[in-house]
Design a protein around this motif. Structure first.
Motif, PDB file in Angstrom:
ATOM      1  N   GLU A   1       9.830 -15.898   1.835  1.00 24.35           N
ATOM      2  CA  GLU A   1      10.720 -14.837   1.371  1.00 24.35           C
ATOM      3  C   GLU A   1      10.118 -14.086   0.183  1.00 24.35           C
ATOM      4  N   MET A   2       9.951 -12.771   0.340  1.00 29.42           N
ATOM      5  CA  MET A   2       9.484 -11.900  -0.744  1.00 29.42           C
ATOM      6  C   MET A   2      10.646 -11.004  -1.166  1.00 29.42           C
ATOM      7  N   HIS A   3      10.549 -10.397  -2.348  1.00 29.93           N
ATOM      8  CA  HIS A   3      11.689  -9.640  -2.887  1.00 29.93           C
ATOM      9  C   HIS A   3      11.216  -8.292  -3.425  1.00 29.93           C
ATOM     10  N   SER A   4      11.727  -7.207  -2.836  1.00 35.66           N
ATOM     11  CA  SER A   4      11.332  -5.882  -3.326  1.00 35.66           C
ATOM     12  C   SER A   4      12.094  -5.592  -4.620  1.00 35.66           C
ATOM     13  N   ALA A   5      11.343  -5.227  -5.648  1.00 34.92           N
ATOM     14  CA  ALA A   5      11.938  -5.027  -6.980  1.00 34.92           C
ATOM     15  C   ALA A   5      12.719  -3.717  -7.030  1.00 34.92           C
ATOM     16  N   ALA A   6      13.886  -3.765  -7.671  1.00 42.10           N
ATOM     17  CA  ALA A   6      14.793  -2.609  -7.698  1.00 42.10           C
ATOM     18  C   ALA A   6      14.155  -1.385  -8.345  1.00 42.10           C
ATOM     19  N   MET A   7      13.361  -1.597  -9.383  1.00 43.90           N
ATOM     20  CA  MET A   7      12.692  -0.547 -10.160  1.00 43.90           C
ATOM     21  C   MET A   7      13.702   0.497 -10.681  1.00 43.90           C
ATOM     22  N   HIS A   8      13.265   1.736 -10.816  1.00 44.30           N
ATOM     23  CA  HIS A   8      14.050   2.686 -11.625  1.00 44.30           C
ATOM     24  C   HIS A   8      15.030   3.539 -10.829  1.00 44.30           C
TER      25      HIS A   8
ATOM     26  N   ALA B   1       0.821  -1.214   0.000  1.00 46.09           N
ATOM     27  CA  ALA B   1       0.000   0.000   0.000  1.00 46.09           C
ATOM     28  C   ALA B   1       0.856   1.265   0.000  1.00 46.09           C
ATOM     29  N   HIS B   2       2.112   1.143   0.416  1.00 52.48           N
ATOM     30  CA  HIS B   2       2.993   2.316   0.453  1.00 52.48           C
ATOM     31  C   HIS B   2       4.010   2.296  -0.686  1.00 52.48           C
ATOM     32  N   GLY B   3       3.673   1.623  -1.751  1.00 52.45           N
ATOM     33  CA  GLY B   3       4.426   1.776  -3.000  1.00 52.45           C
ATOM     34  C   GLY B   3       5.522   0.775  -3.264  1.00 52.45           C
ATOM     35  N   VAL B   4       5.727  -0.201  -2.361  1.00 53.05           N
ATOM     36  CA  VAL B   4       6.794  -1.185  -2.611  1.00 53.05           C
ATOM     37  C   VAL B   4       6.276  -2.224  -3.605  1.00 53.05           C
ATOM     38  N   ILE B   5       7.050  -2.437  -4.657  1.00 51.93           N
ATOM     39  CA  ILE B   5       6.661  -3.415  -5.679  1.00 51.93           C
ATOM     40  C   ILE B   5       7.498  -4.670  -5.458  1.00 51.93           C
ATOM     41  N   PHE B   6       6.828  -5.807  -5.392  1.00 52.84           N
ATOM     42  CA  PHE B   6       7.558  -7.070  -5.193  1.00 52.84           C
ATOM     43  C   PHE B   6       7.696  -7.800  -6.519  1.00 52.84           C
ATOM     44  N   THR B   7       8.813  -8.526  -6.655  1.00 56.06           N
ATOM     45  CA  THR B   7       9.031  -9.293  -7.885  1.00 56.06           C
ATOM     46  C   THR B   7       7.987 -10.409  -7.967  1.00 56.06           C
ATOM     47  N   GLU B   8       7.692 -10.805  -9.185  1.00 50.27           N
ATOM     48  CA  GLU B   8       6.771 -11.938  -9.381  1.00 50.27           C
ATOM     49  C   GLU B   8       7.447 -13.217  -8.881  1.00 50.27           C
ATOM     50  N   GLY B   9       6.668 -14.179  -8.504  1.00 48.59           N
ATOM     51  CA  GLY B   9       7.250 -15.498  -8.245  1.00 48.59           C
ATOM     52  C   GLY B   9       7.405 -15.868  -6.791  1.00 48.59           C
ATOM     53  N   GLY B  10       7.391 -14.859  -5.891  1.00 52.73           N
ATOM     54  CA  GLY B  10       7.501 -15.209  -4.478  1.00 52.73           C
ATOM     55  C   GLY B  10       6.199 -15.766  -3.977  1.00 52.73           C
ATOM     56  N   PRO B  11       6.163 -16.242  -2.799  1.00 54.23           N
ATOM     57  CA  PRO B  11       7.268 -16.396  -1.853  1.00 54.23           C
ATOM     58  C   PRO B  11       8.119 -17.622  -2.190  1.00 54.23           C
TER      59      PRO B  11
ATOM     60  N   ALA C   1      15.424  -3.823 -18.375  1.00 58.08           N
ATOM     61  CA  ALA C   1      14.918  -5.183 -18.605  1.00 58.08           C
ATOM     62  C   ALA C   1      14.845  -5.999 -17.312  1.00 58.08           C
ATOM     63  N   VAL C   2      15.653  -5.635 -16.311  1.00 58.96           N
ATOM     64  CA  VAL C   2      15.672  -6.452 -15.084  1.00 58.96           C
ATOM     65  C   VAL C   2      15.191  -5.687 -13.841  1.00 58.96           C
ATOM     66  N   GLN C   3      14.736  -4.450 -14.044  1.00 54.87           N
ATOM     67  CA  GLN C   3      14.341  -3.641 -12.877  1.00 54.87           C
ATOM     68  C   GLN C   3      13.208  -4.267 -12.059  1.00 54.87           C
ATOM     69  N   ALA C   4      12.264  -4.895 -12.748  1.00 54.37           N
ATOM     70  CA  ALA C   4      11.107  -5.448 -12.034  1.00 54.37           C
ATOM     71  C   ALA C   4      11.339  -6.873 -11.548  1.00 54.37           C
ATOM     72  N   THR C   5      12.474  -7.449 -11.967  1.00 53.40           N
ATOM     73  CA  THR C   5      12.712  -8.853 -11.587  1.00 53.40           C
ATOM     74  C   THR C   5      13.897  -9.016 -10.638  1.00 53.40           C
ATOM     75  N   THR C   6      14.609  -7.901 -10.366  1.00 58.52           N
ATOM     76  CA  THR C   6      15.776  -7.989  -9.488  1.00 58.52           C
ATOM     77  C   THR C   6      15.431  -7.498  -8.089  1.00 58.52           C
ATOM     78  N   SER C   7      15.762  -8.327  -7.119  1.00 55.17           N
ATOM     79  CA  SER C   7      15.505  -7.967  -5.723  1.00 55.17           C
ATOM     80  C   SER C   7      16.550  -6.969  -5.241  1.00 55.17           C
ATOM     81  N   SER C   8      16.112  -5.908  -4.580  1.00 53.83           N
ATOM     82  CA  SER C   8      17.054  -4.902  -4.096  1.00 53.83           C
ATOM     83  C   SER C   8      16.436  -4.084  -2.969  1.00 53.83           C
ATOM     84  N   GLY C   9      17.271  -3.738  -1.989  1.00 50.54           N
ATOM     85  CA  GLY C   9      16.812  -2.892  -0.890  1.00 50.54           C
ATOM     86  C   GLY C   9      16.441  -1.497  -1.342  1.00 50.54           C
ATOM     87  N   ASN C  10      16.993  -1.109  -2.487  1.00 48.56           N
ATOM     88  CA  ASN C  10      16.635   0.160  -3.097  1.00 48.56           C
ATOM     89  C   ASN C  10      15.136   0.255  -3.358  1.00 48.56           C
TER      90      ASN C  10
END
Ligand SMILES: Cc1cc2nc3c(=O)[nH]c(=O)nc-3n(C[C@H](O)[C@H](O)[C@H](O)COP(=O)(O)OP(=O)(O)OC[C@H]3O[C@@H](n4cnc5c(N)ncnc54)[C@H](O)[C@@H]3O)c2cc1C
Length: 599
Positions: A186-193, A161-171, A206-215
């Motif tokens: 385990e869920m993974h916050s997507a790196a995005m832009h 609800a606060h804007g964090v996008i998670f990668t597909e495929g979890g948990p 190409a990998v922003q929505a599929t790469t897990s990152s604390g960013n």
């Protein structure tokens, strides 16, 4: 309500002094009337407040930002003080792998049956042990784990609800340590832009929505905090927490230092500590483990942000207690890790600093990522091998590690095959000279290893000027060149020559008769020869301030310190790596702090 509180957020120094003078020297500045509310009076020291808010949060990391947002959205004025030049803490450098279970919408979508009760049962199961016999969950504080289990699934929905996008495929189970044996969480916050702190650039689209990152966790939370009206004061380092009396009464506010100036910031309701732990503070961490002397200087997450124990120390100065100390020294998980890169100071396996990073001037080198530990030997300060270089660090429980698993069954431990997992202990053993600390560990290799690994053996890949990388044409010369701050005794050249000759003989024989390295593959024979820093890394803090289920800090008598909260790595009683406990405890602390009476 919220607007009314905001109006009162910043008051001039003159106003404060005037009001304080009216209140008299025996009364604290907290006697100032709040708009629309009767004045609350409290005894305490005379403080000249420079700023004020209902809630002051210390640290803009995985605990601090959720705490600030929740409190702000509940109507409180919130100031966050952050020591660094940017938000994020270790969380923004992290892999963004977040174990949030207990029945999240993502788990339901994936057909995974989880519940708060199952999560609680998992995280308090005495019978789960690692192959070396150490239990992940046995010493967790039940009250704290129950609060986590009950808040975990809502925390996931809150992040979404606060804007964090998670990668597909979890948990799934990727990146989790001590997250419960029953189901994947385990869920993974997507790196995005957003530009990453590691490179200064965004990832390839190409990998922003599929790469897990604390960013991808922290930038959306920063945006949410700013949008809600949280005030974030960067480069403001908390150095003290005020309480009405040194060991009694309410917490009143903090001192923050910024560019040589000291500000007193009043907290009308509460102070929340989210300072991220203590593993960067040598004396503090040595209370838990005397071996962890100065040479363990490559704390993961540094040089982005430190874990200097300042939250714990400030709270202890006003009477707070520590809690759950076993969790810091238990031999599981990632409290101390084997390095992933060599030849640089900051060598945590999941964090590499590249030129372009805003802190690359401090990191100084990217390090050489080791693909195959057969390509080198590891020696201690006096040039002796100490363990199989291919061995790994401590393990930790994750979903499916124990199979079959029956919660609380004695068979869980009985069926585990014993494996001592002693690489870290051997590295920290020292040289037997009566001093603490294992001393520097050096990776020794030759020109052929550089070719096999495709390393570039010069700056900025390695840190020559800092003394974390040396090269020479002979082994003897190499040993003599190893001179740096933490090498407290010279490496005897003869030792290193003998070690390399013995290892080369093991390669001929196909057997490591000293440490059982599986079939040693490569001789160290072709110059130039290299010595690269490969000292273990301190990583997690899992023991900290004593808190209760509401994340209120408690004193040595088990009494709540009124107006003081804590979560994340600065809080004790919960053995789990990272982000999930910090986020949940931030939310819990923010909610309860906002419900406190405004003084
Ligand atoms: C490289 C790396 C990878 C990781 N990967 C994962 C992962 O994939 N999954 C996972 O679950 N966990 C991971 N972690 C761990 C996770 O990032 C931390 O456990 C989590 O961020 C802790 O949250 P925190 O709020 O306690 O501290 P932090 O997020 O570190 O925030 C603390 C903040 O407080 C600030 N601060 C400290 N002292 C003061 C002071 N005196 N005054 C003002 N501000 C102060 C710091 O600068 C910092 O910004 C990783 C950690 C690292 C370093």
């Amino acid at each position: 309500m919220s607007m009314e509180r905001r109006k009162n957020d910043k008051i001039s120094r003159r106003q404060f002094l005037e009001r304080t003078a009216m209140a008299g020297t025996a009364m604290v500045a907290a006697s100032v009337a709040t708009q629309g509310r009767p004045a609350a009076r409290a005894r305490g020291p005379l403080i000249k407040w420079d700023r004020e808010a209902d809630i002051v949060v210390i640290g803009a990391g995985a605990t601090g930002l959720p705490a600030a947002i929740v409190a702000r959205e509940a109507g409180a004025n919130v100031i966050v003080v952050e020591a660094n030049f940017d938000i994020g803490g270790h969380a923004i450098t992290s892999g963004g792998n977040i174990p949030l279970g207990g029945g999240t919408s993502a788990q339901r979508k994936a057909g995974i049956k989880d519940s708060p009760d199952l999560l609680f049962q998992d995280l308090t199961d005495w019978s789960v042990v690692q192959p070396n016999g150490f239990p992940d969950y046995r010493y967790n504080d039940r009250e704290i784990i129950r609060a986590f289990a009950d808040n975990c699934a809502p925390a996931f929905e809150w992040l979404v609800a606060h804007g964090v996008i998670f990668t597909e495929g979890g948990p799934d189970t990727w990146g989790g340590t001590s997250v419960g044996n029953s189901v994947p969480r385990e869920m993974h916050s997507a790196a995005m832009h957003w530009p990453t702190v590691q490179t200064g650039k965004p990832l390839d689209p190409a990998v922003q929505a599929t790469t897990s990152s604390g960013n991808g966790l922290m930038r959306p939370l920063e945006a949410a905090a700013r949008k809600a009206g949280v005030k974030i004061l960067l480069e403001h380092r908390m150095t003290r927490i005020y309480r009405e009396a040194p060991n009694a009464g309410r917490v009143l506010g903090i001192v923050a230092e910024t560019r040589g100036a000291k500000l007193s910031i009043r907290a009308k309701s509460a102070v929340i500590i989210g300072t991220g732990g203590s593993t960067g503070n040598v004396n503090f961490r040595r209370m838990f483990d005397p071996r962890l002397t100065e040479e363990y200087c490559g704390l993961s997450g540094m040089p982005w942000s430190d874990q200097d124990g300042s939250g714990e120390i400030a709270a202890m100065a006003i009477g707070a207690s520590l809690w759950g100390l076993y969790n810091q020294t238990g031999e599981f998980g990632t409290n101390i890790t084997k390095p992933g890169t060599i030849g640089c100071q900051y060598n945590y396996c999941n964090l590499q600093w590249l030129p372009g990073s805003p802190v690359f001037n401090l990191a100084r080198a990217t390090g050489l990522r080791v693909a195959d530990w057969q390509d080198l030997i590891l020696v201690n300060m006096i040039g002796r091998r100490f363990y199989d270089e291919c061995a790994d660090q401590y393990t930790a429980n994750n979903a499916g590690q124990i199979e079959p698993y029956v919660p609380g069954s004695y068979l869980n431990a009985k069926n585990m095959r014993y494996d001592p997992s002693n690489f870290i202990n051997a590295a920290l053993a020292g040289i037997g000279d009566g001093k603490n600390g294992g001393g520097p560990i050096w990776a020794i290799f030759d020109g052929d290893a550089v070719a096999r690994e495709r390393w570039i053996s010069k700056p900025p890949s390695v840190d020559v000027d800092g003394g974390f990388f040396f090269a020479a044409q002979t082994i003897r010369e190499l040993a003599a060149r190893i001179v740096m701050k933490y090498q407290r005794v010279p490496m005897p050249p003869r030792n290193l020559e003998e070690t390399v000759a013995r290892y080369n003989a093991f390669v001929d024989e196909g057997e490591d008769r000293d440490f059982g390295k599986p079939a040693p593959k490569h001789k160290i024979a072709r110059p130039p020869f290299y010595a690269a820093w490969a000292t273990p890394v301190v990583h997690d803090t899992r023991a900290g301030l004593r808190i209760n289920a509401k994340c209120q800090v408690q004193d040595m008598s088990g009494q709540v310190i009124p107006g003081l909260y804590c979560g994340g790595e600065s809080a004790g009683g919960f053995s789990q790596h990272g982000l999930a406990r910090a986020i949940c405890q931030g939310i819990i602390a923010g909610r309860n702090a906002a419900a406190e009476k405004v003084m």
